[in-house]
Scaffold this motif. Structure first.
Motif, PDB file in Angstrom:
ATOM      1  N   TYR A  77     -60.503   6.597 -36.121  1.00  0.00           N
ATOM      2  CA  TYR A  77     -59.887   7.992 -36.113  1.00  0.00           C
ATOM      3  C   TYR A  77     -60.483   8.863 -35.577  1.00  0.00           C
ATOM      4  N   SER A  78     -61.811   8.977 -35.897  1.00  0.00           N
ATOM      5  CA  SER A  78     -62.921  10.101 -35.692  1.00  0.00           C
ATOM      6  C   SER A  78     -62.344  11.274 -36.576  1.00  0.00           C
ATOM      7  N   VAL A  79     -62.490  12.413 -36.110  1.00  0.00           N
ATOM      8  CA  VAL A  79     -62.284  13.662 -37.217  1.00  0.00           C
ATOM      9  C   VAL A  79     -60.866  14.107 -37.124  1.00  0.00           C
ATOM     10  N   GLY A  80     -59.734  13.539 -36.409  1.00  0.00           N
ATOM     11  CA  GLY A  80     -58.455  13.495 -36.516  1.00  0.00           C
ATOM     12  C   GLY A  80     -57.813  14.652 -35.748  1.00  0.00           C
ATOM     13  N   PHE A 105     -57.648   6.332 -43.040  1.00  0.00           N
ATOM     14  CA  PHE A 105     -58.251   6.628 -41.990  1.00  0.00           C
ATOM     15  C   PHE A 105     -59.731   5.910 -42.003  1.00  0.00           C
ATOM     16  N   ASN A 133     -69.254   8.450 -39.581  1.00  0.00           N
ATOM     17  CA  ASN A 133     -68.187   9.394 -39.073  1.00  0.00           C
ATOM     18  C   ASN A 133     -68.208  10.582 -40.014  1.00  0.00           C
ATOM     19  N   LEU A 190     -62.656  15.423 -41.208  1.00  0.00           N
ATOM     20  CA  LEU A 190     -61.449  14.422 -41.095  1.00  0.00           C
ATOM     21  C   LEU A 190     -60.620  14.778 -42.380  1.00  0.00           C
TER      22      LEU A 190
END
Ligand SMILES: C[S@@+](CC[C@H](N)C(=O)[O-])C[C@H]1O[C@@H](n2cnc3c(N)ncnc32)[C@H](O)[C@@H]1O
Length: 246
Positions: free
Chosen positions: A69-72, A106, A112, A117
């Motif tokens: 998802y990374s930071v969204g 997530f 991460n 996020l």
């Protein structure tokens, strides 16, 4: 020679000068187009293929996982689309049905930036949110616990650099490069074998985690039939030059 990390790393966290959040507008625009294009397909799949009565138990809980998802800043659109499509489908059964509740997981690498996020999630969100750290090539969730799996622009990441590529004595030594354009067949075969191993593990894990009748959407870059990988040469040359300069 380029620095070649042997393990896969997540995006740079936070919102500072070198963060992913501050340096990803071009990619995000590109990813966003793919996520937007997939919206219609997801809506149709939920409307036509998902048998809500079969997949949701009496607890009326619908679980969604976004993997990588990374930071969204981007895939939140996809998550909201899944929930909106589920609500639409549910309403089509009539006004007196008890609405499902939604739990969204997530996932990304353990390192991460989950704080960024969580801060980026909308305050009026219609679901319960939880972060799930770990590599998606392995099991992340209990058996038969997910109704919808979504992943965009993450599955093409290799979980590690194959050791043959960085071993000078190997026929697949890649001479310090981080890509396979203009490379020997042995180099391409090594990348390909690593990808195959990763995607097989990913699919095996999801096969156990998805409920019977659940859905999965995977968005990833690929080359259409007839287009050679050599078309990517300029991109990778530029990308590796940028990494060398950092
Ligand atoms: C290019 S970003 C995509 C982010 C987002 N899904 C989007 O579409 O904008 C890829 C993300 O996948 C994550 N990722 C890559 N390999 C992973 C793995 N094996 N397990 C979990 N996350 C992974 C990376 O850390 C990164 O945050």
């Amino acid at each position: 020679m380029a620095y070649i990390p042997t393990a896969s790393s997540p995006m740079k966290g936070g919102v500072g000068q070198y963060s992913y959040a501050q340096n990803s507008s071009a990619q995000l625009l590109f990813f966003r187009q793919a996520v937007e294009a997939a919206k219609v397909l997801i809506k149709e799949a939920i409307a036509e293929k998902l048998d809500i009565k079969q997949v949701i138990s009496s607890s009326k809980l619908f679980t969604v996982a976004d993997l990588g998802y990374s930071v969204g800043i981007n895939t939140i659109i996809a998550v909201e689309n899944i929930i909106e499509s589920m609500n639409l489908k549910h309403q089509s059964f009539g006004p007196n049905q008890e609405a499902p509740e939604f739990q969204v997981f997530f996932n990304d690498h353990v390192s991460n930036d989950f704080n960024t996020l969580f801060k980026s999630l909308p305050t009026d969100k219609q679901y319960f949110a939880a972060g799930v750290p770990g590599l998606f090539q392995g099991r992340l969730f209990p058996k038969a616990s997910l109704h919808f799996v979504h992943s965009s622009y993450a599955l093409h990441w290799l979980s590690k650099v194959p050791k043959e590529l960085i071993d000078k004595n190997s026929p697949a030594w890649n001479k310090g490069r981080i890509h396979y354009t203009n490379s020997l067949k042995e180099v391409r075969d090594t990348y390909s074998a690593q990808f195959k191993e990763g995607i097989e593990s990913f699919l095996n894990a999801r096969a156990q985690e998805l409920v019977s009748g659940g859905l999965m959407t995977l968005i990833m870059p690929c080359l259409p039939d007839g287009i050679s990988y050599l078309h990517l040469k300029i991109f990778w040359k530029l990308a590796s030059t940028k990494w060398l300069m950092r």
